[in-house]
Write an enzyme that holds these catalytic residues in place. Structure first.
Site, PDB file in Angstrom:
ATOM      1  N   LYS A  32       0.810  -1.200   0.000  1.00 35.04           N
ATOM      2  CA  LYS A  32       0.000   0.000   0.000  1.00 35.04           C
ATOM      3  C   LYS A  32       0.857   1.269   0.000  1.00 35.04           C
ATOM      4  CE  LYS A  32      -1.553   0.900   3.838  1.00 35.04           C
ATOM      5  NZ  LYS A  32      -1.964   1.714   4.970  1.00 35.04           N
ATOM      6  N   THR A  33       1.824   1.304   0.912  1.00 37.55           N
ATOM      7  CA  THR A  33       2.669   2.489   1.000  1.00 37.55           C
ATOM      8  C   THR A  33       3.441   2.698  -0.292  1.00 37.55           C
ATOM      9  OG1 THR A  33       2.943   1.822   3.287  1.00 37.55           O
ATOM     10  CG2 THR A  33       4.251   3.682   2.542  1.00 37.55           C
ATOM     11  N   ASP A 218      -4.480   8.310   3.034  1.00 36.81           N
ATOM     12  CA  ASP A 218      -4.087   6.971   3.463  1.00 36.81           C
ATOM     13  C   ASP A 218      -4.920   6.576   4.683  1.00 36.81           C
ATOM     14  OD1 ASP A 218      -2.751   4.632   3.612  1.00 36.81           O
ATOM     15  OD2 ASP A 218      -0.907   5.456   4.462  1.00 36.81           O
ATOM     16  N   GLU A 219      -4.995   5.291   4.969  1.00 35.71           N
ATOM     17  CA  GLU A 219      -5.730   4.788   6.144  1.00 35.71           C
ATOM     18  C   GLU A 219      -7.134   5.384   6.197  1.00 35.71           C
ATOM     19  OE1 GLU A 219      -4.359   2.436   7.612  1.00 35.71           O
ATOM     20  OE2 GLU A 219      -2.229   2.787   8.029  1.00 35.71           O
ATOM     21  N   GLN A 249      -8.888  -3.394   8.750  1.00 34.27           N
ATOM     22  CA  GLN A 249      -7.908  -2.869   9.696  1.00 34.27           C
ATOM     23  C   GLN A 249      -8.407  -1.606  10.386  1.00 34.27           C
ATOM     24  OE1 GLN A 249      -3.643  -3.130   8.558  1.00 34.27           O
ATOM     25  NE2 GLN A 249      -4.416  -3.900   6.612  1.00 34.27           N
ATOM     26  N   ARG A 600       0.970  -8.600  11.098  1.00 38.20           N
ATOM     27  CA  ARG A 600       2.258  -7.900  11.190  1.00 38.20           C
ATOM     28  C   ARG A 600       3.407  -8.863  10.969  1.00 38.20           C
ATOM     29  NH1 ARG A 600       0.723  -3.969   9.479  1.00 38.20           N
ATOM     30  NH2 ARG A 600      -1.149  -5.204   9.233  1.00 38.20           N
TER      31      ARG A 600
END
Length: 719
Positions: A32-33, A218-219, A249, A600
């Site tokens: 994503k980043t 983002d997010e 998330q 994670r």
DNA sequence: CGAAAGGCTCTTTTT
DNA sequence: GAGCCTTTCG
């Protein structure tokens, strides 16, 4: 090299779709980043768009910094005047520039939640309510909820349904007045007042709308309504709005994040293109499958197909221990083993639901001498001594700041007590002036009459502050802080306190931070510094270079990855937290939190639970977490005191009436798990007995008589 | 006024 | 267990 060369087809599509609304649904570890950074780089480099016309919003400062670094690498230069930061930081900037339009001084202070709570308490008192009857925290939460949906006190009045709402409304109204008197805004105001600014001043909005050709968020699953409205306002003209997120998330509903933002994006933008990023580059197949099994039990979600080309990897380990101490001991022991086999300490992270769980872990790490780094906890900028110094600086910068002034007026103590302060602020309130101005009048004998001694104390304080204020702009920030410390005698004051040495170290550290601002002009340095220290958090500072294991909450772990992850406290009541038991929506969020934790992990994950846990004083027997039951047994290995399928069969022994046991020193006892032992002491506690028993092989344990499965097998003959 | 002691509550997560 | 508040005493 081309910016697109390293991307998979879905990622490429997400980067190249630059016209119109775009929703990117990105699973964990799906790059994503990378996509966001590449997209920005693509806009600048390939499409030739001026960075000045791009806004990228992130959730944390850390994410922003990371993005900036990656972007510089990608572009081979700084992205210059790109707008990149958190909602809060970006809004603070807008309000500093444009605040005049809504009566906001450009030197406004930003109150954090502690300041906010102080001000709410004061507001309660001022509207004549008893803070014992209406807990400031509940009111704080109600006000935050209101602000998360852009409800002013007036709007709030339209939505009152209960007596409590009525109370909140009155406090909220007063609270906003006090904020504006102090030339202060709280965190939520940064967002809400920006929206108001845009709503009421179309010419300002127009400038920003025209400027920002491209907006990225983002997010997005963690945005609240105010944030969404803000983004919509800004994107209205060019409609090039790209939001990235993962509903699975979403773990910040308690901060009033609204999942509907992402779930209904397509409704608001019917022409939106949707791109799914489903290939995971982070985890093994096993980890990913476990995660999918956990999350798919949620009902409120869009199913998705995560997949990976990574290896199958090893099964996850479910570890069952007796207590949180053994749990911690296992973690440390296992980390040592992993390190002996070539892993680095920094590869390992231990994650937990609540900060209080870190204590047992810290003790174990300390005892075994294994280096660790604790993220969060008592945060640096929240420490009392740090906030004291910052409060001085705030008043120097903006004397209207009543909360900061109240904080420091008697620190170190200079004979200005609560009574004086109450009287003074009542007077100032009636005159409609700031506390600081009131003090000035007292020193000129034009204010309220106090005893000679108190007048003297106030005058001294006023002169001290004036002296410091005169230095503002003359001394650089670093020297200004020294001056504050010197003229107030803060060092001596601190060193006389408990832990004074440590706390003084913290002050020195703050001085060190201030040094970084020595290149700016003094006044500017102070302003920048003050803004930074309120908007910065601890994860932002997480130093990844030092080789140490990471202790971190599940919330803070979002966005990070580690080769090895330990999740401790996989128990009913802890994860899921007991506060979510009676609310299915919150329960789903707990599940997402668990999902975030598992995803994670790159190579290996351990899920731990303790049979008995002492947390916050009391101790309890928690059944295993319901999330463990959703993991297919072929994907895990289970180790623990209970060999068989204990996940479902662990019975909680009924507390026995301990009076029948009546233990004393020397008695032999039998314990279900520890075997035979000898009682060392038996101490009466509030409504129980604490027994210390020496078990052979296992050692000395402290047990609660009502809980421990103990039986007396032999009574000592001694006395 | 201020320091010390005792009692109370509340314990999720953070920009 | 800790932090916050109130009470008490000097």
């Amino acid at each position: 090299m081309s910016i697109l060369a390293t991307l998979n087809p879905a990622q490429k599509e997400a980067v190249e779709t630059i016209q119109g609304p775009l929703l990117i649904l990105a699973g964990p570890g799906s790059g994503k980043t990378r996509v966001i950074t590449h997209r920005v780089a693509y806009l600048i480099r390939v499409c030739g768009i001026n960075p000045y016309r791009i806004m990228a919003v992130t959730f944390t400062n850390k994410a922003a910094n990371e993005m900036k670094e990656r972007l510089e690498k990608l572009l081979g230069q700084t992205a210059g005047n790109l707008t990149l930061g958190t909602f809060h930081a970006i809004c603070a900037g807008i309000l500093r520039r444009e605040g005049k339009a809504i009566g906001l001084d450009s030197r406004f202070v930003i109150y954090d939640e502690e300041d906010q709570l102080d001000l709410i308490k004061q507001s309660l008192l001022e509207v004549g309510l008893d803070p014992k009857h209406y807990t400031p925290r509940a009111i704080q939460s109600a006000i935050k909820a209101a602000k998360s949906r852009i409800w002013t006190p007036k709007d709030y009045a339209q939505h009152t349904h209960s007596y409590f709402d009525e109370i909140v409304h009155r406090v909220y109204e007063r609270y906003q007045q006090l904020l504006s008197q102090s030339q202060a805004v709280d965190f939520d105001d940064l967002l809400m007042r920006t929206v108001q600014l845009f709503t009421d001043h179309s010419e300002v909005l127009n400038r920003y709308q025209s400027r920002y050709l491209h907006i990225l968020v983002d997010e997005f699953q963690d945005t609240n309504i105010t944030q969404y409205v803000l983004v919509k306002q800004l994107a209205e003209k060019h409609r090039n709005i790209c939001v990235v997120g993962d509903p699975d998330q979403s773990i910040y509903s308690w901060r009033f994040a609204d999942l509907r933002n992402i779930l209904s994006f397509e409704k608001d933008y019917p022409d939106a293109k949707v791109v799914f990023l489903e290939q995971n580059y982070r985890s093994t197949k096993t980890i990913l499958e476990v995660a999918s099994n956990i999350i798919s039990a949620n009902l409120q979600r869009k199913p998705k197909n995560l997949w990976t080309e990574n290896e199958i990897g090893v099964p996850l380990a479910i570890i069952e221990t007796y207590s949180e101490d053994e749990e911690a001991q296992f973690v440390v022991g296992e980390i040592e083993k992993l390190v002996n086999n070539g892993a680095h300490l920094r590869d390992c992270a231990v994650m937990y639901r609540v900060n209080a769980q870190s204590r047992a872990l810290e003790e174990a790490f300390m005892r075994y001498g294994v280096p660790y780094r604790l993220v969060g906890g008592t945060r640096f900028y929240q420490r009392r001594e740090i906030k004291d110094i910052i409060a001085y600086l705030r008043v120097i910068h903006n004397p209207s700041d009543n909360i900061s002034l109240t904080r420091i007026i008697n620190i170190p103590s200079r004979g200005i007590g609560q009574r004086t302060l109450a009287e003074l602020s009542a007077w100032a309130r009636n005159q409609g002036m700031s506390l600081y101005d009131a003090i000035e009048l007292v020193s000129e004998k034009k204010g309220p009459a106090f005893t000679t001694r108190i007048t003297y104390a106030l005058t001294n304080f006023f002169e001290l502050m004036e002296k410091l204020r005169a230095k503002n702009g003359k001394l650089n920030l670093f020297d200004l802080i020294d001056k504050v410390i010197e003229t107030t005698g803060y060092q001596q004051y601190l060193l006389a306190q408990e832990n004074g040495e440590d706390r003084w170290e913290n002050v020195l550290e703050l001085r060190g931070v201030a040094e970084e601002y020595s290149e700016l002009k003094p006044k500017e340095a102070l302003a920048t510094f003050l803004e930074k220290v309120t908007l910065v958090s601890d994860v932002d500072e997480l130093d990844e270079k030092t080789d140490a294991a990471t202790l971190i909450t599940l919330h803070q772990a979002k966005g990070l990855e580690f080769p090895v992850v330990f999740i401790v406290g996989m128990e009913e009541g802890v994860l899921p937290h007991r506060k979510s038991f009676d609310d299915p929506e919150q329960m789903e969020e707990e599940r997402r939190l668990c999902y975030v934790g598992v995803t994670r992990a790159q190579k290996q994950a351990y899920l731990l639970r303790a049979f008995r846990r002492s947390l916050l004083g009391g101790s309890s027997l928690n059944p295993p977490s319901r999330f463990l039951k959703d993991i297919p047994t072929n994907l895990v290995t289970i180790k623990g005191f209970w060999e068989e399928d204990k996940l479902t069969t662990v019975a909680t022994p009924a507390p026995r009436p301990y009076s029948t046991l009546n233990l004393k020193t020397g008695d032999r006892v039998q314990h279900k798990m520890f075997g035979e032992g000898t009682v060392i002491t038996c101490k009466q506690t509030k409504d129980d007995h604490e027994v210390t028993v020496a078990f052979k092989d296992i050692g000395i344990k402290r047990l609660l008589l009502s809980l421990a499965p103990l039986e007396k097998i032999e009574e000592t003959s001694d006395i």
